[in-house]
Design a protein around this motif. Structure first.
Motif, mmCIF file in Angstrom:
data_model
loop_
_atom_site.group_PDB
_atom_site.id
_atom_site.type_symbol
_atom_site.label_atom_id
_atom_site.label_comp_id
_atom_site.label_asym_id
_atom_site.label_seq_id
_atom_site.Cartn_x
_atom_site.Cartn_y
_atom_site.Cartn_z
ATOM 1 N N GLU A 113 -2.071 7.358 6.048
ATOM 2 C CA GLU A 113 -2.651 7.462 4.716
ATOM 3 C C GLU A 113 -3.158 8.863 4.390
ATOM 4 O O GLU A 113 -3.680 9.104 3.305
ATOM 5 C CB GLU A 113 -3.784 6.444 4.556
ATOM 6 C CG GLU A 113 -3.306 5.011 4.674
ATOM 7 C CD GLU A 113 -4.418 4.017 4.439
ATOM 8 O OE1 GLU A 113 -5.495 4.448 3.976
ATOM 9 O OE2 GLU A 113 -4.213 2.830 4.701
ATOM 10 N N VAL A 114 -3.000 9.762 5.328
ATOM 11 C CA VAL A 114 -3.413 11.145 5.120
ATOM 12 C C VAL A 114 -2.254 11.912 4.495
ATOM 13 O O VAL A 114 -1.105 11.788 4.923
ATOM 14 C CB VAL A 114 -3.836 11.794 6.449
ATOM 15 C CG1 VAL A 114 -4.207 13.257 6.246
ATOM 16 C CG2 VAL A 114 -5.006 11.029 7.063
ATOM 17 N N SER A 115 -2.543 12.720 3.480
ATOM 18 C CA SER A 115 -1.493 13.472 2.795
ATOM 19 C C SER A 115 -0.864 14.509 3.715
ATOM 20 O O SER A 115 -1.476 14.947 4.705
ATOM 21 C CB SER A 115 -2.058 14.165 1.562
ATOM 22 O OG SER A 115 -2.950 15.200 1.940
ATOM 23 N N THR A 116 0.338 14.934 3.382
ATOM 24 C CA THR A 116 1.036 15.945 4.177
ATOM 25 C C THR A 116 0.249 17.245 4.224
ATOM 26 O O THR A 116 0.162 17.897 5.271
ATOM 27 C CB THR A 116 2.437 16.195 3.596
ATOM 28 O OG1 THR A 116 3.172 14.966 3.588
ATOM 29 C CG2 THR A 116 3.195 17.226 4.420
ATOM 30 N N HIS A 174 -9.581 4.001 1.712
ATOM 31 C CA HIS A 174 -8.161 4.294 1.811
ATOM 32 C C HIS A 174 -7.690 4.947 0.532
ATOM 33 O O HIS A 174 -7.633 4.297 -0.504
ATOM 34 C CB HIS A 174 -7.355 3.010 2.046
ATOM 35 C CG HIS A 174 -7.759 2.309 3.303
ATOM 36 N ND1 HIS A 174 -7.408 2.746 4.536
ATOM 37 C CD2 HIS A 174 -8.531 1.208 3.517
ATOM 38 C CE1 HIS A 174 -7.908 1.958 5.461
ATOM 39 N NE2 HIS A 174 -8.602 1.016 4.859
ATOM 40 N N GLY A 175 -7.291 6.219 0.618
ATOM 41 C CA GLY A 175 -6.794 6.884 -0.570
ATOM 42 C C GLY A 175 -5.470 6.307 -0.994
ATOM 43 O O GLY A 175 -4.547 6.177 -0.213
ATOM 44 N N GLY A 176 -5.371 5.975 -2.251
ATOM 45 C CA GLY A 176 -4.096 5.509 -2.783
ATOM 46 C C GLY A 176 -3.802 4.066 -2.507
ATOM 47 O O GLY A 176 -2.776 3.546 -2.912
ATOM 48 N N ARG A 177 -4.692 3.360 -1.786
ATOM 49 C CA ARG A 177 -4.409 1.954 -1.474
ATOM 50 C C ARG A 177 -4.567 1.108 -2.727
ATOM 51 O O ARG A 177 -5.454 1.297 -3.532
ATOM 52 C CB ARG A 177 -5.370 1.461 -0.395
ATOM 53 C CG ARG A 177 -5.351 -0.053 -0.224
ATOM 54 C CD ARG A 177 -5.973 -0.495 1.057
ATOM 55 N NE ARG A 177 -5.184 -0.039 2.187
ATOM 56 C CZ ARG A 177 -5.528 -0.282 3.435
ATOM 57 N NH1 ARG A 177 -6.599 -0.960 3.718
ATOM 58 N NH2 ARG A 177 -4.803 0.169 4.431
ATOM 59 N N LEU A 178 -3.674 0.173 -2.895
ATOM 60 C CA LEU A 178 -3.740 -0.730 -4.031
ATOM 61 C C LEU A 178 -4.938 -1.654 -3.880
ATOM 62 O O LEU A 178 -5.071 -2.376 -2.917
ATOM 63 C CB LEU A 178 -2.462 -1.574 -4.092
ATOM 64 C CG LEU A 178 -2.399 -2.603 -5.199
ATOM 65 C CD1 LEU A 178 -2.326 -1.899 -6.557
ATOM 66 C CD2 LEU A 178 -1.170 -3.491 -5.014
ATOM 67 N N LEU A 179 -5.856 -1.578 -4.838
ATOM 68 C CA LEU A 179 -7.007 -2.471 -4.828
ATOM 69 C C LEU A 179 -6.603 -3.796 -5.430
ATOM 70 O O LEU A 179 -5.841 -3.859 -6.376
ATOM 71 C CB LEU A 179 -8.153 -1.853 -5.630
ATOM 72 C CG LEU A 179 -8.700 -0.526 -5.073
ATOM 73 C CD1 LEU A 179 -9.796 0.000 -5.971
ATOM 74 C CD2 LEU A 179 -9.200 -0.699 -3.652
#
Length: 422
Positions: free
Chosen positions: A329-332, A25-30
């Motif tokens: 979660e996909v960028s614009t 997951h891009g950008g997900r808080l680990l």
């Protein structure tokens, strides 16, 4: 929430349900997850408390004179609160679960210790968790707890509310949902819990967590909080960090969940079990501590899994053989340039890859970057929706998948195979 009674183990994992559709997951808080068990160290004593006497009034605080000063006195509360009633009705069904393992001791240690075997290998309680009795029939009672509470045990003991200790038999466990079922004789069992419908819970509703924080010394403790989120996707990796089961859906709550609460029930104000407490969040990768973030396995998932464990001793899951990521979660830029979706598509899951060349979805003609929006006519906005549908089916079932490939909407039928993961 398994931890050795002499050491504190912090893991970057959550054990819950999943499939082989893992994704990054891009950008997900680990996060770092503290799996509750028995913490090492003692409890600091010496805190002082001031208790105010009451005068028997139930109409609010009154004043009395003490050395010429007026002091406020707390009123007597008549009757029991809902929380008290719920707890008293359910406390007999909540148990402590002791994970006992063989410890190869020295000859001197075994000479002075009470050993369960002549070889010097004694059984020691290495961790404690909680559990809840959900069924009693035919001279047997069944207990649901967390898989990590019972993992690696050479013997399992259950401590009932009245202090009675009985040896438990492990019926089955499931790594993906972090659930396990134990069986004990029901001769001493007096209470059985009932499950509620976790699909009906709402953000902000009051819940109770019952269990044994820090072990049997604090058995039958209850804490109160609210549902912070009915469905929260959390990362799910095995305890050794080697196997990733994808993401799982959990109930987020701010009810205090401490080491030892693992496997205990999360309860609504009607006294129904709506979740099994499984983990708590302690800090982010940036080192910032957090408070009031616990997670529980939803009761609808629990009921499905325990029935399969009792019937088959294991859980066999159907799989599409895809690796996916939520469209949210996909960028614009990627939505427009890579996926090329119509603006009307607001939710769905994107195929990021396939499990292997034999993937059922790949065989059916699906491709990377296809965006699934419906399964068997039911709308799919995220991975949680997808799993709600798929996990109610069995291996060999065929599903109709509606998806977008660029701006084109397509439909395909996929016959699901058995998941390759535990």
């Amino acid at each position: 929430m398994t931890e050795d009674s002499n050491q504190e183990k912090k893991q970057n994992t959550i054990n819950d349900q999943g499939t082989n559709d893992h994704h990054n997951h891009g950008g997900r808080l680990l996060v770092t997850i503290l799996l509750a068990g028995i913490l090492g160290g003692g409890i600091t004593a010496g805190a002082g408390y001031l208790y105010l006497q009451t005068n028997g009034s139930t109409n609010g605080p009154t004043f009395s004179s003490l050395s010429g000063r007026k002091t406020i006195q707390a009123p007597v509360i008549s009757g029991k609160t809902n929380a008290s009633k719920v707890y008293n009705n359910l406390k007999g069904a909540v148990v402590s679960v002791l994970n006992q393992q063989r410890n190869s001791s020295s000859s001197a240690d075994s000479f002075f210790a009470s050993s369960s075997s002549s070889s010097g290998n004694s059984l020691q309680t290495v961790s404690e968790g909680s559990g809840v009795i959900y069924r009693s029939a035919d001279a047997a009672a069944y207990i649901v707890t967390n898989r990590h509470v019972v993992a690696g045990a050479n013997r399992l003991q259950v401590v009932l509310y009245d202090g009675t200790r009985v040896t438990a038999k492990l019926i089955g466990s499931d790594a993906m949902t972090d659930l396990a079922v134990l069986q004990i004789p029901n001769s001493s069992v007096k209470s059985v819990a009932q499950f509620g419908n976790s699909n009906q819970i709402q953000t902000g509703q009051t819940v109770l967590a019952i269990g044994s924080p820090l072990g049997t010394d604090y058995a039958s403790s209850v804490t109160q909080g609210i549902v912070s989120a009915p469905k929260r996707l959390v990362s799910n990796t095995s305890e050794d960090g080697k196997t990733n089961y994808g993401d799982s859906v959990a109930i987020q709550t701010d009810a205090a969940i401490n080491p030892g609460n693992s496997g205990g029930p999360l309860v609504n104000t009607a006294g129904q079990v709506i979740g099994i407490n499984s983990q708590k969040l302690t800090q982010t990768t940036s080192g910032e501590s957090v408070e009031g973030m616990g997670f529980a396995i939803p009761s609808n998932t629990v009921v499905d899994i325990v029935n399969k464990l009792v019937r088959d001793g294991k859980v066999t899951r159907p799989a599409l053989g895809v690796q996916v990521v939520d469209l949210s979660e996909v960028s614009t830029d990627d939505r427009q340039n890579r996926l090329k979706l119509p603006n009307s598509v607001k939710g769905g899951i994107v195929i990021a890859g396939f499990s292997d060349s034999k993937s059922p979805a790949k065989k059916a003609g699906m491709k990377r970057y296809d965006v699934i929006v419906a399964v068997n006519g039911k709308h799919v906005s995220d991975l949680a929706d997808m799993r709600d549908i798929i996990y109610k089916m069995v291996v060999g079932d065929s599903v109709r998948i509606r998806f977008y490939r660029g701006a084109d909407q397509k439909t395909v039928t996929v016959k699901m195979s058995e998941s390759l993961k535990e």
